[in-house]
Structures are given as C-alpha cells and as structure tokens.
Scaffold this motif. Structure first.
Motif, PDB file in Angstrom:
ATOM      1  N   UNK A 185     -30.096 -22.247  10.961  1.00 53.65           N
ATOM      2  CA  UNK A 185     -30.253 -22.315   9.505  1.00 53.65           C
ATOM      3  C   UNK A 185     -29.463 -21.158   8.909  1.00 53.65           C
ATOM      4  N   UNK A 186     -29.440 -21.067   7.604  1.00 53.80           N
ATOM      5  CA  UNK A 186     -28.557 -20.096   6.957  1.00 53.80           C
ATOM      6  C   UNK A 186     -28.993 -18.656   7.174  1.00 53.80           C
ATOM      7  N   UNK A 187     -30.248 -18.423   7.534  1.00 56.35           N
ATOM      8  CA  UNK A 187     -30.730 -17.065   7.774  1.00 56.35           C
ATOM      9  C   UNK A 187     -30.594 -16.666   9.237  1.00 56.35           C
ATOM     10  N   UNK A 188     -30.873 -17.581  10.155  1.00 54.00           N
ATOM     11  CA  UNK A 188     -30.839 -17.245  11.584  1.00 54.00           C
ATOM     12  C   UNK A 188     -29.479 -17.458  12.221  1.00 54.00           C
ATOM     13  N   UNK A 189     -28.570 -18.179  11.557  1.00 53.57           N
ATOM     14  CA  UNK A 189     -27.296 -18.500  12.188  1.00 53.57           C
ATOM     15  C   UNK A 189     -27.517 -19.442  13.357  1.00 53.57           C
ATOM     16  N   UNK A 190     -26.891 -19.160  14.482  1.00 56.59           N
ATOM     17  CA  UNK A 190     -27.044 -19.985  15.683  1.00 56.59           C
ATOM     18  C   UNK A 190     -27.978 -19.282  16.661  1.00 56.59           C
ATOM     19  N   UNK A 191     -29.063 -19.955  17.020  1.00 62.01           N
ATOM     20  CA  UNK A 191     -30.035 -19.424  17.971  1.00 62.01           C
ATOM     21  C   UNK A 191     -30.091 -20.369  19.174  1.00 62.01           C
ATOM     22  N   UNK A 192     -29.741 -19.893  20.375  1.00 59.90           N
ATOM     23  CA  UNK A 192     -29.789 -20.749  21.557  1.00 59.90           C
ATOM     24  C   UNK A 192     -31.219 -21.166  21.888  1.00 59.90           C
ATOM     25  N   UNK A 193     -31.349 -22.332  22.492  1.00 57.05           N
ATOM     26  CA  UNK A 193     -32.648 -22.833  22.959  1.00 57.05           C
ATOM     27  C   UNK A 193     -32.655 -22.783  24.483  1.00 57.05           C
ATOM     28  N   UNK A 194     -33.657 -22.103  25.043  1.00 58.38           N
ATOM     29  CA  UNK A 194     -33.736 -21.963  26.503  1.00 58.38           C
ATOM     30  C   UNK A 194     -34.829 -22.839  27.109  1.00 58.38           C
ATOM     31  N   UNK A 195     -35.622 -23.494  26.245  1.00 54.54           N
ATOM     32  CA  UNK A 195     -36.650 -24.374  26.762  1.00 54.54           C
ATOM     33  C   UNK A 195     -37.136 -25.359  25.727  1.00 54.54           C
ATOM     34  N   UNK A 196     -37.360 -26.601  26.151  1.00 54.99           N
ATOM     35  CA  UNK A 196     -37.935 -27.647  25.293  1.00 54.99           C
ATOM     36  C   UNK A 196     -39.078 -28.287  26.071  1.00 54.99           C
ATOM     37  N   UNK A 197     -40.279 -28.131  25.561  1.00 49.22           N
ATOM     38  CA  UNK A 197     -41.491 -28.678  26.202  1.00 49.22           C
ATOM     39  C   UNK A 197     -41.540 -28.405  27.708  1.00 49.22           C
ATOM     40  N   UNK A 237     -31.194 -14.608  18.722  1.00 49.13           N
ATOM     41  CA  UNK A 237     -29.797 -15.010  18.899  1.00 49.13           C
ATOM     42  C   UNK A 237     -29.283 -14.637  20.280  1.00 49.13           C
ATOM     43  N   UNK A 238     -29.761 -13.525  20.819  1.00 48.31           N
ATOM     44  CA  UNK A 238     -29.275 -13.035  22.106  1.00 48.31           C
ATOM     45  C   UNK A 238     -29.988 -13.696  23.290  1.00 48.31           C
ATOM     46  N   UNK A 239     -31.318 -13.777  23.224  1.00 49.98           N
ATOM     47  CA  UNK A 239     -32.094 -14.220  24.383  1.00 49.98           C
ATOM     48  C   UNK A 239     -32.515 -15.680  24.335  1.00 49.98           C
ATOM     49  N   UNK A 240     -32.425 -16.309  23.155  1.00 49.51           N
ATOM     50  CA  UNK A 240     -32.810 -17.706  23.034  1.00 49.51           C
ATOM     51  C   UNK A 240     -34.295 -17.883  22.754  1.00 49.51           C
ATOM     52  N   UNK A 241     -34.685 -19.117  22.442  1.00 58.33           N
ATOM     53  CA  UNK A 241     -36.065 -19.426  22.068  1.00 58.33           C
ATOM     54  C   UNK A 241     -36.509 -20.722  22.738  1.00 58.33           C
ATOM     55  N   UNK A 242     -37.809 -20.963  22.715  1.00 52.97           N
ATOM     56  CA  UNK A 242     -38.343 -22.216  23.246  1.00 52.97           C
ATOM     57  C   UNK A 242     -38.844 -23.098  22.113  1.00 52.97           C
ATOM     58  N   UNK A 243     -38.782 -24.408  22.330  1.00 54.28           N
ATOM     59  CA  UNK A 243     -39.210 -25.394  21.340  1.00 54.28           C
ATOM     60  C   UNK A 243     -40.288 -26.297  21.934  1.00 54.28           C
TER      61      UNK A 243
END
Length: 275
Positions: free
Chosen positions: A237-249, A121-127
């Motif tokens: 989703x209902x468990x993670x809440x809002x998670x920022x995305x910092x990268x897509x492909x 939630x704090x640092x974001x994730x990549x997709x």
C-alpha cells in the motif's frame, strides 16, 4: 496530530455530518516526507473519482483549493516522515438516506505520525485468510469510501502472529488484504487480482502496474490455489511500499530476487518523487 476542518485549524465536525451518520464520503492517506507528498496526483485523482461516483463532485476551483492547501499550508508543517489523511464527506443536510441536492462538503485534513514498516519490508510477514468476505458492488468498486466495516470486522479476526489477512469475494476469488493489495510471482511473471467489481484500487498497486517495465503484469480472477502455487508473494500500500510475504496459512514462501528487485526499483522512484 494536527487537524484542519474546512481549511481551518480544528479537530471537530458537526454531529449532523453525513460522514458520521452514513459513512457518506471518501478518504485518502498520503505518505509524506519533508518537502514531498508521495503519489499526490494518484491519491487526489482517486479522491475526485470517488466523489464523482458518489454524486458530490469537486469543482475545478475546489480541486485547486485543496491542492494549494496541501502544497502551501500542509507540506511546510512536515518535518519528518508522516501521514496526511484527507476525508471528504457530503456534509450536513438531506432527509434520512436522501442526500441534499446541493451539498456543502466537509473537508478534514490531518497530519499523523507515520507507521514504521522497515522491519516488515526487510524480514517479511505472514498472512492468514479472513473469514470475512468482500462484498461486490460495481457502484462502490475501486474507491476508498468511508464504509469500511468489512475491514474493521476482518481486523478483529486477525490473529496476533499474522500481519495481514487475505480477503476473498463470494466466489472465493482473491481480492486484496485488509489494508493492502496482493501480488505474487510465478515463473518471473507478476500477478495481481482484478479489482473491477470490488476492492480498493491502491495507488501503489497502480504505480507498480504502470510505472515499472521490468515484469509482465497479469491482472485477472484468481483463486487461493493460484497464490499458493506462487514462487514469491508480497503485499503493498502507499504507506508500507512493498512488504514480502514469508507465510500464508502456514505455508512458507521465500523472499525472492524478484521481490527484492522490485522493492529497490520502487523505493528509488519514491526517493526521486516520480510518483
């Protein structure tokens, strides 16, 4: 982990259960805090809607029994953030695929440890983009049925450095991620794919669309190119809440002010139980 089967402390079901044989049922995962099950009404509404869609509806008495058990038997056992999982199958009976005319559902309820998404939630994730397409079937669209093989296979293709993968339909339109719904901002407007024909209509997605008034939300049919032109991207989703995305492909996105603002807004709603 604590499990109940048909409202009794147990961790086994019959090998003849249709949920095992055919995935003939539905499930929900509810985020639980001491003294509070979040978004319970939305979760149970989707559960009951799914059961009706599969022609094994819960009666009003059954609905009340489940609600009462969650509130008075399960909730007192929650002493830290947890996950309450509900699985309802058609039970035993029938011949092959032909379901029994009058089913006696199997009701499985579990109390499980909650995953920790604070860093995400704090640092974001990549997709990435999954090579596994999402099937379109109006008879199953929107519900959390037990047939999740597309998601299982998609998870197997997920690279270790990617948190999630975007799943497309046969027309290459955006649908969702493996275990979350997809949102993005463009010029202050919030966008998310339509899930009328496929995908899971997430309870947190529903809450964002219906319960916040800060942003205009556009629900429609979009391509990957629409997402790649976004200003900010996030998943939910209902468990993670809002998670920022910092990268897509490989393409980078900022964790923008709109995502942070919505994060704070929705977290406040969680804490006050407004879901």
């Amino acid at each position: 982990m604590t499990w109940f089967v048909n409202y009794r402390l147990d961790n086994s079901v019959s090998v003849a259960d249709r949920g095992l044989a055919y995935g003939d049922g539905v499930f929900e995962t509810i985020r639980a805090l001491p003294h509070s099950l979040l978004q319970t009404e939305d979760h149970l509404s989707r559960l009951f809607r799914g059961l009706s869609k599969l022609a094994m509806p819960f009666s009003i008495d059954q609905q009340n029994t489940l609600k009462s058990f969650l509130n008075f038997q399960v909730l007192p056992l929650i002493n830290e953030e947890s996950v309450v999982k509900i699985i309802v199958t058609r039970g035993e009976g029938g011949r092959g695929y032909l379901a029994p005319e009058n089913c006696i559902q199997s009701i499985v309820i579990g109390i499980l440890p909650a995953p920790n998404y604070k860093v995400h939630q704090e640092k974001g994730v990549s997709l990435s983009v999954s090579p596994v397409p999402v099937s379109s079937n109006r008879f199953l669209a929107g519900i959390k049925h037990l047939n999740r093989l597309e998601n299982v296979i998609a998870k197997r293709f997920l690279m270790p450095f990617d948190f999630e993968a975007i799943m497309l339909n046969a027309d290459k339109e955006l649908v969702e991620c493996i275990q979350s719904n997809l949102f993005w901002y463009k010029q202050g407007v919030l966008y998310t794919p339509s899930l009328e024909k496929t995908g899971v209509q997430g309870t947190y997605r529903k809450a964002i669309i219906e319960q916040q008034a800060e942003y205009i939300v556009q629900v429609g049919r979009y391509l990957l190119s629409d997402l790649m032109a976004a200003d900010e991207v996030f998943i939910t989703n209902s468990l993670m809440g809002i998670v920022p995305v910092v990268g897509v492909t490989g393409m980078s996105f900022p964790i923008g002010c709109h995502t942070r603002k919505l994060q704070i807004l929705m977290q406040a709603k969680d804490m006050h139980g407004t879901h």
